[in-house]
Design an enzyme around this catalytic site. Structure first.
Site, PDB file in Angstrom:
ATOM      1  N   TYR A  53      42.657  64.597 -46.937  1.00  0.00           N
ATOM      2  CA  TYR A  53      43.365  65.250 -48.210  1.00  0.00           C
ATOM      3  C   TYR A  53      44.637  64.867 -48.445  1.00  0.00           C
ATOM      4  O   TYR A  53      44.854  64.435 -49.916  1.00  0.00           O
ATOM      5  CB  TYR A  53      43.223  66.624 -47.636  1.00  0.00           C
ATOM      6  N   SER A  97      48.584  68.585 -54.595  1.00  0.00           N
ATOM      7  CA  SER A  97      48.758  69.927 -53.419  1.00  0.00           C
ATOM      8  C   SER A  97      50.054  69.499 -52.990  1.00  0.00           C
ATOM      9  O   SER A  97      50.738  68.638 -53.014  1.00  0.00           O
ATOM     10  CB  SER A  97      47.510  69.474 -52.501  1.00  0.00           C
TER      11      SER A  97
HETATM   12  N1  NAP Z   1      42.790  76.439 -53.871  1.00  0.00           N
HETATM   13  C1  NAP Z   1      44.189  75.968 -53.210  1.00  0.00           C
HETATM   14  O1  NAP Z   1      44.595  76.571 -52.351  1.00  0.00           O
HETATM   15  C2  NAP Z   1      44.293  74.454 -53.531  1.00  0.00           C
HETATM   16  C3  NAP Z   1      45.654  73.941 -52.873  1.00  0.00           C
HETATM   17  C4  NAP Z   1      45.914  72.808 -53.215  1.00  0.00           C
HETATM   18  C5  NAP Z   1      45.499  72.174 -54.103  1.00  0.00           C
HETATM   19  N2  NAP Z   1      44.305  72.591 -54.611  1.00  0.00           N
HETATM   20  C6  NAP Z   1      43.621  71.462 -55.794  1.00  0.00           C
HETATM   21  O2  NAP Z   1      43.252  72.309 -56.762  1.00  0.00           O
HETATM   22  C7  NAP Z   1      41.984  71.730 -57.244  1.00  0.00           C
HETATM   23  C8  NAP Z   1      41.077  72.614 -57.776  1.00  0.00           C
HETATM   24  O3  NAP Z   1      40.463  73.420 -56.659  1.00  0.00           O
HETATM   25  P1  NAP Z   1      40.262  74.872 -56.743  1.00  0.00           P
HETATM   26  O4  NAP Z   1      40.951  75.542 -55.418  1.00  0.00           O
HETATM   27  O5  NAP Z   1      40.007  75.590 -57.964  1.00  0.00           O
HETATM   28  O6  NAP Z   1      38.778  74.837 -55.883  1.00  0.00           O
HETATM   29  P2  NAP Z   1      37.204  75.082 -56.550  1.00  0.00           P
HETATM   30  O7  NAP Z   1      37.212  76.402 -56.869  1.00  0.00           O
HETATM   31  O8  NAP Z   1      36.197  74.616 -55.434  1.00  0.00           O
HETATM   32  O9  NAP Z   1      37.160  74.024 -57.958  1.00  0.00           O
HETATM   33  C9  NAP Z   1      36.879  72.721 -57.654  1.00  0.00           C
HETATM   34  C10 NAP Z   1      36.215  72.435 -59.046  1.00  0.00           C
HETATM   35  O10 NAP Z   1      35.912  70.854 -58.833  1.00  0.00           O
HETATM   36  C11 NAP Z   1      34.637  70.578 -59.185  1.00  0.00           C
HETATM   37  N3  NAP Z   1      34.121  69.476 -58.544  1.00  0.00           N
HETATM   38  C12 NAP Z   1      34.178  69.027 -57.196  1.00  0.00           C
HETATM   39  N4  NAP Z   1      33.836  67.529 -57.106  1.00  0.00           N
HETATM   40  C13 NAP Z   1      33.503  67.321 -58.406  1.00  0.00           C
HETATM   41  C14 NAP Z   1      33.069  66.038 -59.031  1.00  0.00           C
HETATM   42  N5  NAP Z   1      32.540  65.206 -58.383  1.00  0.00           N
HETATM   43  N6  NAP Z   1      32.531  66.086 -60.414  1.00  0.00           N
HETATM   44  C15 NAP Z   1      33.010  67.185 -61.097  1.00  0.00           C
HETATM   45  N7  NAP Z   1      33.720  68.171 -60.763  1.00  0.00           N
HETATM   46  C16 NAP Z   1      33.772  68.365 -59.231  1.00  0.00           C
HETATM   47  C17 NAP Z   1      33.827  71.802 -58.678  1.00  0.00           C
HETATM   48  O11 NAP Z   1      32.597  71.858 -59.219  1.00  0.00           O
HETATM   49  P3  NAP Z   1      31.460  72.527 -58.489  1.00  0.00           P
HETATM   50  O12 NAP Z   1      31.789  74.003 -58.612  1.00  0.00           O
HETATM   51  O13 NAP Z   1      30.034  72.125 -59.055  1.00  0.00           O
HETATM   52  O14 NAP Z   1      31.386  72.150 -56.993  1.00  0.00           O
HETATM   53  C18 NAP Z   1      34.951  72.836 -58.999  1.00  0.00           C
HETATM   54  O15 NAP Z   1      34.596  73.122 -60.467  1.00  0.00           O
HETATM   55  C19 NAP Z   1      41.690  70.639 -56.412  1.00  0.00           C
HETATM   56  O16 NAP Z   1      41.871  69.329 -56.924  1.00  0.00           O
HETATM   57  C20 NAP Z   1      42.072  71.081 -55.332  1.00  0.00           C
HETATM   58  O17 NAP Z   1      42.271  70.005 -54.407  1.00  0.00           O
HETATM   59  C21 NAP Z   1      43.534  73.823 -54.408  1.00  0.00           C
END
Ligand code: NAP
Length: 278
Positions: free
Chosen positions: A158, A145
């Protein structure tokens, strides 16, 4: 090699593939000719996502894995290699957010977020490196991130996990550079995904409100995969308006100090008003 050619017929695993960035990366990898093992912890969600993206081609393959479980991550990677014969790219992407006032944080929150965001990546890396070394090739892409390179206020938990991910990935990038292995760290700012109404334990609450500056997730995936194919180390997304503004923080630039203090004040005010940081 062209960016298109980089993914053609490559065996990829993407964790957190049923939602957000993982889903968009899976879609874009499939467009670029890869075979994608889409990992999610909910069988129903990940099968549905693979069915939608695979459209009967057999190239999007669901796997059920809770990334906070070492045996499950190890098995998922070994089963993929048994079935596909190799693993070319591993995207350790699953994770949860964690923007909360520190006064509300419990030790259980600390444990959950470290298990989900940091141990998960360690498990993936630990399982994949021996296999990739034997192959003589492989690329591990870990989602960190912008909070993994700049310690944003109200994100102490985080940032702890994401600084860990950035440090680990960059260190390994140099260590294995002469062994045919590549490492990239994705550092997103706000990307429009369902993460914004999820708690540290991953459960959704209330209506999904996405910050107005959030970048479209499909464009983010295209940009990330272009940069991964160029073997970039740290990949900031979105690239605009100031791709390397984090350097100001590390150079003790007063402008950066003022921005972070202002952000802390704005986030506290937003929490006190509406219970959310924006
Ligand atoms: N979106 C942003 O602005 C942003 C910014 C910086 C970093 N990130 C990083 O990007 C990555 C993806 O996030 P996203 O924004 O795409 O969020 P998201 O739409 O909530 O997707 C997160 C995914 O991770 C899965 N997950 C969470 N815990 C898990 C576990 N214990 N085992 C298996 N799967 C798990 C979730 O599954 P479920 O659907 O079953 O919960 C979901 O498929 C994360 O690492 C996040 O920290 C995102």
């Amino acid at each position: 090699m062209t960016q298109q050619g980089y993914y053609q017929d490559k065996i990829c695993i993407v964790t957190g593939a049923n939602s957000g960035i993982g889903y968009a990366l899976s879609a874009e990898l499939l467009k670029r000719g890869a075979i994608v093992y889409m990992a999610g912890r909910s069988r129903a969600k990940v099968e549905d996502a693979a069915r939608t993206l695979g459209a009967g081609t057999g190239r999007a393959r669901p796997i059920v894995v809770d990334v906070s479980s070492q045996p499950q991550v190890q098995k998922a990677i070994e089963d993929t290699v048994s079935q596909a014969g190799r693993i070319d790219l591993l995207f350790n992407n699953a994770g949860v957010g964690g923007t909360i006032p520190y006064e509300k944080v419990t030790l259980d929150d600390w444990k959950t977020i470290i298990d989900t965001n940091l141990w998960s990546v360690i498990y993936g890396v630990h399982a994949a490196i021996p296999i990739m070394l034997k192959q003589g090739s492989g690329h591990i892409v870990n989602t960190s991130s912008v909070a993994g390179i700049v310690p944003l206020p109200f994100q102490a938990l985080y940032a702890t996990t994401k600084f860990g991910v950035t440090g680990m990935t960059e260190s390994l990038r140099y260590e294995f550079a002469d062994k045919g292995l590549h490492f990239s760290t994705i550092c997103p700012s706000n990307i429009a995904t369902p993460i914004f109404n999820k708690s540290i334990d991953g459960t959704s609450h209330g209506e999904l409100r996405i910050p107005s500056d959030a970048y479209p997730v499909d464009k983010a995936a295209e940009y990330i995969l272009d940069k991964v194919a160029q073997h970039r180390g740290i990949i900031l997304v979105p690239p605009e308006p100031e791709p390397e503004s984090y350097k100001k923080y590390w150079n003790e630039n007063p402008e950066s100090e003022a921005i972070l203090l202002q952000m802390a004040r704005e986030r506290r005010a937003a929490y006190e008003k509406g219970g959310s940081y924006f």
